[in-house]
Scaffold this active site. Structure first.
Site, PDB file in Angstrom:
ATOM      1  N   SER A 174     -22.251  12.347 -11.509  1.00  0.00           N
ATOM      2  CA  SER A 174     -21.750  11.856 -12.799  1.00  0.00           C
ATOM      3  C   SER A 174     -22.143  12.635 -14.031  1.00  0.00           C
ATOM      4  O   SER A 174     -21.633  12.353 -15.109  1.00  0.00           O
ATOM      5  CB  SER A 174     -22.171  10.407 -13.000  1.00  0.00           C
ATOM      6  OG  SER A 174     -21.317   9.575 -12.268  1.00  0.00           O
ATOM      7  N   LYS A 228     -25.758   8.237 -22.952  1.00  0.00           N
ATOM      8  CA  LYS A 228     -24.847   7.427 -22.145  1.00  0.00           C
ATOM      9  C   LYS A 228     -25.286   5.969 -22.272  1.00  0.00           C
ATOM     10  O   LYS A 228     -26.503   5.691 -22.283  1.00  0.00           O
ATOM     11  CB  LYS A 228     -24.947   7.903 -20.694  1.00  0.00           C
ATOM     12  CG  LYS A 228     -24.012   7.223 -19.708  1.00  0.00           C
ATOM     13  CD  LYS A 228     -24.179   7.882 -18.329  1.00  0.00           C
ATOM     14  CE  LYS A 228     -23.237   7.321 -17.289  1.00  0.00           C
ATOM     15  NZ  LYS A 228     -23.383   8.015 -15.971  1.00  0.00           N
ATOM     16  N   SER A 244     -19.181   9.557 -14.044  1.00  0.00           N
ATOM     17  CA  SER A 244     -19.104   8.446 -14.954  1.00  0.00           C
ATOM     18  C   SER A 244     -19.605   8.741 -16.361  1.00  0.00           C
ATOM     19  O   SER A 244     -19.373   7.934 -17.265  1.00  0.00           O
ATOM     20  CB  SER A 244     -19.901   7.266 -14.393  1.00  0.00           C
ATOM     21  OG  SER A 244     -21.261   7.637 -14.239  1.00  0.00           O
TER      22      SER A 244
HETATM   23  N1  GLN Z   1     -18.529   9.017  -8.796  1.00  0.00           N
HETATM   24  C1  GLN Z   1     -19.683   8.546  -8.087  1.00  0.00           C
HETATM   25  C2  GLN Z   1     -19.613   7.055  -7.928  1.00  0.00           C
HETATM   26  O1  GLN Z   1     -18.645   6.519  -8.314  1.00  0.00           O
HETATM   27  C3  GLN Z   1     -20.919   8.995  -8.775  1.00  0.00           C
HETATM   28  C4  GLN Z   1     -21.324   8.108  -9.872  1.00  0.00           C
HETATM   29  C5  GLN Z   1     -22.571   8.572 -10.550  1.00  0.00           C
HETATM   30  O2  GLN Z   1     -23.062   9.669 -10.292  1.00  0.00           O
HETATM   31  N2  GLN Z   1     -23.110   7.698 -11.375  1.00  0.00           N
HETATM   32  O3  GLN Z   1     -20.483   6.449  -7.431  1.00  0.00           O
END
Ligand code: GLN
Length: 492
Positions: free
Chosen positions: A182, A83, A158
């Site tokens: 994420s 990532k 994400s």
């Molecule tokens: N969807 C969550 C957020 O927007 C989790 C993001 C993540 O785990 N990096 O913060």
């Protein structure tokens, strides 16, 4: 659509060791498959950058070593994607943000170093929501990644680029980061396995910080076995990360083979009663029945503070993000607004033009929650509720429950554009996943079936540092579902 067939690390490793496939040829196929996935209309857009020629030399060296019968490590010759918030020396680390668009890092994350030492080829960096903030990968400054199963839908986020890359068969392993879900939610949306290790299990040195008390790095893979293999490589104490746990990394092989017989599986009633797509609830019930038929004891349990997880998560995560992202000031990293005439303008114009809308929203909310006069009512309260959520898990595991089983996400992959104008609805995507980050416990999402042709993930959650138990339960279910999938059993 490309006709690449996803192949696991285990199978690919066997091909490479038997010399039926060379590392050089595998790398060539990988590059071609990535290019092909982006040449299609619409492009998959899973990758933001691809490693250059130096990788071909690495591949040749690995072939020579394999030819000579040297065993270099469990990932020898395996293409791995990162990532794009995880540093690999010499490659860009953009975090899918304009503010780091041209930033090439001199840092090597500890996970990257360990992957390379285990023989992996770091083939490139994958797309994400800007600074890992989002649940759909639509917040990328470089365009959304699409779901390989249906290109009109999001891959989740994400770590959407990582999940899409694995699901499309471009690489058998990609790392993601999981702050509130994420790794697990995109794994569920794309039909692959996503593991969030315990807080402290894997070093975050070289991971661009979002919310430091929640962030963990974890693998996205095709199988639970592969997840265990990669976890064994990247786990362990690291002097460069003071939050990494100084405990031995267990050998996961025995637990993978232990089966579900005798496991006590808790079903948290707050999760199953939550609003979700009907087919998902039905698949979860069918999964619980399957676990029972495999010899597990199923117990309904309660995690009473679950409903406060999302508010608590967004108070804590945004507060920490507002502090962590203060470093992008136009001076040290990446973008600097060229028209600025004063120091204040450097900050204001750089941050104003460099950050996207969601990142700005979070910095503003987080700064507000930490400001004097509001600290106690917002950040302080978020932390106190977080403590109660952790205690829910401690209490339930103290009653002899080995693992919990829940849905990973209340919906399957939604359409591109469907939620982007509705941030609160988007935040609800994390309702089943953020609790594990708040409590620091390990969790894994594995595919349990499909609803209307879209993959659905089921989540196991185990006690802190009990990845062996987590992997045991997940592997037992995975094996059983391979033999006989659930779809037919779930009422539609
Ligand atoms: N969807 C969550 C957020 O927007 C989790 C993001 C993540 O785990 N990096 O913060």
């Amino acid at each position: 659509m490309s006709d690449v067939k996803p192949i696991s690390v285990k199978q690919l490793g066997a091909e490479l060791r038997a010399r039926r496939l060379s590392v050089v040829e595998l790398l060539r196929q990988t590059r071609e498959a990535i290019a092909q996935s982006d040449a299609e209309d619409p492009p998959l857009n899973a990758f933001l950058s691809i490693a250059g020629d130096e990788l071909s030399e690495e591949a040749e060296a690995l072939d020579r070593a394999l030819q000579a019968g040297e065993d270099l490590g469990p990932l020898t010759g395996i293409p791995v994607a990162l990532k794009d918030n995880i540093c690999a020396r010499g490659l860009p680390t953009t975090c899918a943000s304009r503010i780091l668009e041209n930033y090439v890092t001199a840092f090597e994350a500890t996970v990257t170093r360990k992957l390379r030492a285990a023989g992996a080829l770091i083939v490139g960096k994958t797309n994400l929501d800007e600074f890992a903030m989002g649940s759909s990968t639509e917040n990328s400054a470089f365009g959304p990644t699409r779901n390989p199963r249906d290109r009109e839908r999001v891959p989740g986020g994400s770590s959407g680029g990582s999940a899409a890359a694995v699901a499309a068969g471009l690489v058998p392993v990609a790392l993601g980061s999981d702050t509130g879900g994420s790794v697990r939610q995109p794994a569920a949306f794309c039909g692959v396995v996503g593991l969030k290790p315990s807080y402290g299990r894997v070093s975050r040195y070289g991971l661009v910080a979002f919310a430091s008390s929640l962030d963990q790095i974890g693998p996205l893979t095709l199988t639970v076995e592969d997840a265990a293999t990669v976890l064994a490589v990247i786990a362990g104490h690291d002097d460069f990360d003071g939050t990494s746990a100084d405990v031995p990394v267990p050998d996961f092989a025995d637990s993978l083979a232990a089966g579900a017989e005798g496991l006590v599986v808790g079903l948290p009633r707050e999760y199953l009663r939550h609003d979700m797509e009907g087919g998902i609830a039905a698949l979860c019930v069918a999964t619980a029945e399957r676990l029972e038929s495999l010899g597990a004891e199923i117990r309904e349990v309660s995690l009473p503070h679950t409903e406060y997880a999302i508010p608590s998560y967004y108070l804590v995560a945004n507060a920490e993000a507002s502090s962590n992202l203060a470093r992008y000031d136009g001076v040290r990293f990446g973008l600097r607004a060229s028209e600025a005439q004063s120091a204040t303008q450097v900050y204001r114009l750089t941050r104003g033009s460099g950050f996207g809308a969601e990142v700005k929203r979070r910095i503003i909310l987080g700064t507000y929650g930490l400001s004097s006069g509001y600290y106690d009512a917002y950040y302080g309260r978020g932390q106190r509720v977080r403590r109660l959520i952790s205690k829910d898990f401690e209490d339930v595991f103290a009653t002899g429950v080995d693992v919990l089983f829940t849905p990973t996400s209340p919906t399957a992959a939604f359409r591109i554009g469907e939620l982007i104008e509705h941030p609160l609805d988007m935040y609800l995507s994390d309702v089943f996943t953020a609790t594990a980050n708040l409590a620091g416990v390990p969790a894994i999402s594995i595919p349990i079936g499909e609803v209307d042709g879209l993959p659905v993930g089921g989540q196991f959650i185990a006690n802190h540092l009990d990845e062996p138990m987590l992997l045991r339960a997940a592997r037992a279910l995975e094996l059983s579902l391979e033999e006989s999938p659930l779809d037919a059993e779930a009422p539609s």
